[in-house]
Design a protein around this motif. Structure first.
Motif, short mmCIF file in Angstrom:
data_model
loop_
_atom_site.label_atom_id
_atom_site.label_comp_id
_atom_site.label_asym_id
_atom_site.label_seq_id
_atom_site.Cartn_x
_atom_site.Cartn_y
_atom_site.Cartn_z
N SER A 42 0.72 -0.78 0.52
CA SER A 42 0.19 0.31 0.18
C SER A 42 1.00 1.08 -0.27
O SER A 42 0.41 2.22 -0.92
CB SER A 42 -0.67 0.33 1.39
OG SER A 42 -2.03 -1.15 1.20
N SER A 43 2.01 0.81 0.93
CA SER A 43 2.80 2.53 0.88
C SER A 43 3.09 2.89 -0.63
O SER A 43 3.35 3.91 -1.11
CB SER A 43 3.68 2.13 1.50
OG SER A 43 3.60 1.62 3.22
N ARG A 46 0.54 4.27 -2.97
CA ARG A 46 0.89 5.64 -2.82
C ARG A 46 1.97 6.57 -3.00
O ARG A 46 1.50 8.23 -3.25
CB ARG A 46 0.42 5.66 -0.77
CG ARG A 46 -0.83 5.20 -0.41
CD ARG A 46 -0.76 5.58 1.14
NE ARG A 46 -2.29 5.44 1.22
CZ ARG A 46 -2.76 6.51 1.82
NH1 ARG A 46 -2.15 7.72 2.04
NH2 ARG A 46 -3.94 6.46 1.99
N CYS A 49 1.25 7.29 -6.80
CA CYS A 49 0.17 7.86 -6.72
C CYS A 49 0.39 9.89 -6.66
O CYS A 49 -1.07 10.36 -5.73
CB CYS A 49 -1.57 7.84 -6.87
SG CYS A 49 -2.29 6.23 -6.46
N LEU A 51 0.22 10.65 -3.47
CA LEU A 51 -0.45 10.51 -2.19
C LEU A 51 0.71 10.60 -1.30
O LEU A 51 0.48 10.84 0.38
CB LEU A 51 -1.46 9.56 -1.28
CG LEU A 51 -2.61 9.59 -2.45
CD1 LEU A 51 -3.34 8.22 -2.18
CD2 LEU A 51 -3.06 11.21 -2.55
N PHE A 80 -6.70 5.82 -7.95
CA PHE A 80 -6.78 5.24 -7.31
C PHE A 80 -8.13 5.07 -6.69
O PHE A 80 -8.38 5.16 -6.16
CB PHE A 80 -5.27 5.93 -6.25
CG PHE A 80 -5.23 5.31 -5.16
CD1 PHE A 80 -4.65 3.75 -5.18
CD2 PHE A 80 -4.09 6.13 -3.43
CE1 PHE A 80 -4.43 3.64 -3.80
CE2 PHE A 80 -4.37 4.81 -2.96
CZ PHE A 80 -3.45 3.92 -3.66
N GLU A 82 -8.69 3.18 -2.89
CA GLU A 82 -7.97 2.55 -1.66
C GLU A 82 -8.20 1.40 -1.18
O GLU A 82 -9.17 1.25 -1.68
CB GLU A 82 -7.76 3.69 -0.92
CG GLU A 82 -7.03 4.65 -1.27
CD GLU A 82 -6.93 6.07 0.09
OE1 GLU A 82 -5.62 5.41 1.06
OE2 GLU A 82 -7.44 7.34 -0.19
N GLN A 83 -6.78 0.66 -0.18
CA GLN A 83 -7.23 -1.21 0.25
C GLN A 83 -8.73 -0.78 1.54
O GLN A 83 -9.68 -1.34 1.23
CB GLN A 83 -6.27 -1.16 1.46
CG GLN A 83 -6.21 -2.39 1.67
CD GLN A 83 -4.83 -3.12 2.40
OE1 GLN A 83 -3.88 -2.17 2.50
NE2 GLN A 83 -5.08 -4.16 2.73
N GLN A 84 -8.89 0.36 1.54
CA GLN A 84 -10.14 1.10 2.86
C GLN A 84 -10.06 2.03 2.38
O GLN A 84 -10.70 3.04 3.57
CB GLN A 84 -10.24 0.55 4.64
CG GLN A 84 -10.13 -1.07 4.99
CD GLN A 84 -9.03 -1.51 5.69
OE1 GLN A 84 -8.11 -0.75 6.08
NE2 GLN A 84 -8.83 -3.07 5.85
N ALA A 85 -10.95 2.08 1.57
CA ALA A 85 -11.16 3.67 1.10
C ALA A 85 -12.80 4.33 1.99
O ALA A 85 -14.09 3.57 2.01
CB ALA A 85 -12.27 3.95 -0.69
N HIS A 148 -16.35 2.38 -5.50
CA HIS A 148 -15.37 2.79 -5.24
C HIS A 148 -14.61 2.46 -6.68
O HIS A 148 -13.90 3.70 -7.03
CB HIS A 148 -14.38 2.61 -4.54
CG HIS A 148 -14.55 3.45 -2.89
ND1 HIS A 148 -14.41 4.76 -2.67
CD2 HIS A 148 -15.02 2.84 -1.73
CE1 HIS A 148 -14.78 5.32 -1.53
NE2 HIS A 148 -15.24 3.94 -1.13
N ASP A 163 -6.07 -1.58 -4.92
CA ASP A 163 -5.58 -1.68 -3.48
C ASP A 163 -6.06 -2.84 -3.17
O ASP A 163 -7.28 -2.24 -2.41
CB ASP A 163 -5.10 -0.46 -2.51
CG ASP A 163 -4.06 -1.83 -1.60
OD1 ASP A 163 -3.25 -2.74 -1.42
OD2 ASP A 163 -3.44 -0.22 -0.33
#
Ligand SMILES: Nc1ncnc2c1ncn2[C@@H]1O[C@H](COP(=O)(O)OP(=O)(O)OP(=O)(O)O)[C@@H](O)[C@H]1O
Ligand SMILES: [Mg+2]
Length: 260
Positions: A42-43, A46, A49, A51, A80, A82-85, A148, A163
């Motif tokens: 995830s890092s 990010r 993108c 972030l 993007f 995200e994993q837990q948007a 999402h 993600d």
């Protein structure tokens, strides 16, 4: 030419989280990122993108440092999920997907038919056209994940970063979303945990362990019993039922007394 990283590093809390990653995402291909929990997937996404800002090294989009790209230009190119948007609970499904149109509209531009069409197509693609007006907070976890993804599609990106997009999805929708991702023909980077799905849907696979890219290549080159044992500490057998269709089978020892 599309997304690439060169010797990218990022640290947090005094720890190196992404440690010298160099990779190139081939245009219009799907790159799968796999690796244990906490390995930096995830890092890294990010950083791709913007972030997060790289501590050293560079992320490029069409050979330009993404740090130098205007925000709007980057947002038009790259989406993007995200994993837990999280999303504002008061919104409806179509409101969430409409957010994807923001980079395409001027500050005071009115909503156009082109925007509405992009939203409708995106919702259709994830199989949620019928939920257009449903309040966001009433959706199931898997439906939220698909909304999402629809928001990212409404953005009409050329690069799509996902993600763990199969999180919360039942098997039918896992396959449907990954089939859709392949068919879109976008340049795609996707973090996945399921090694068989990575093998089925990715053109290339990158393996992260402790923030380092420890393997990169086709699924066949990368996903070997030896690498899986080394990185995940799990024993596997690889079967090829039909030529080119590999299935990774986990070897699990049942204790005596376990239910067979
Ligand atoms: N802002 C932060 N501050 C401190 N540590 C962080 C920060 N962000 C990430 N980390 C740590 O960096 C490591 C990598 O996290 P990351 O979320 O990138 O892993 P991941 O590979 O996506 O894991 P998962 O498979 O569980 O999603 C973890 O150990 C995490 O605790
Ligand atoms: Mg993660």
């Amino acid at each position: 030419m599309t997304l690439a990283t060169h010797e990218v590093r990022w640290s947090a809390g005094g720890q190196m989280i992404v440690d010298g990653v160099t990779l190139t995402v081939e245009p219009n291909r799907v790159l799968g990122l796999i690796g244990p929990n906490g390995s930096g997937k995830s890092s890294l996404l990010r950083l791709l993108c913007r972030l997060r800002k790289v501590a050293s090294g560079v992320v490029t989009l069409d050979a330009r440092d993404i740090a130098d790209l205007p925000r709007r230009e980057l947002a038009r190119r790259l989406a993007f999920v995200e994993q837990q948007a999280a999303t504002e609970v008061q919104l409806s499904v179509c409101d969430v997907v409409r957010l994807g149109r923001t980079p395409h509209r001027g500050a005071f531009a009115s909503w156009t038919e082109v925007d509405e069409h992009a939203v409708d197509i995106a919702l259709k693609r994830v199989g949620l056209a019928a939920r257009h007006d449903q309040p966001w907070h009433t959706l199931s976890g898997g439906e939220r994940q698909r909304v999402h993804i629809a928001r990212a599609l409404a953005q009409e990106p050329r690069e799509l970063i996902l993600d763990e997009p199969t999180n919360h999805l039942d098997i039918q929708h896992q396959l449907a979303i990954l089939t859709l991702v392949r068919r879109l023909g976008l340049t795609c980077v996707v973090a996945l945990h399921d090694l068989n799905l990575a093998s089925l849907f990715c053109d290339r696979v990158g393996v992260l362990a402790g923030g380092r890219l420890v393997a990169f290549g086709t699924p066949q080159e990368v996903l070997t019993p030896c690498l899986i044992a080394e990185v995940f500490g799990v024993e596997v057998v690889i079967r090829e039922s039909t030529p080119g269709r590999r299935h990774i089978e986990y070897v699990v020892e049942h204790e005596a007394g376990d239910h067979a």
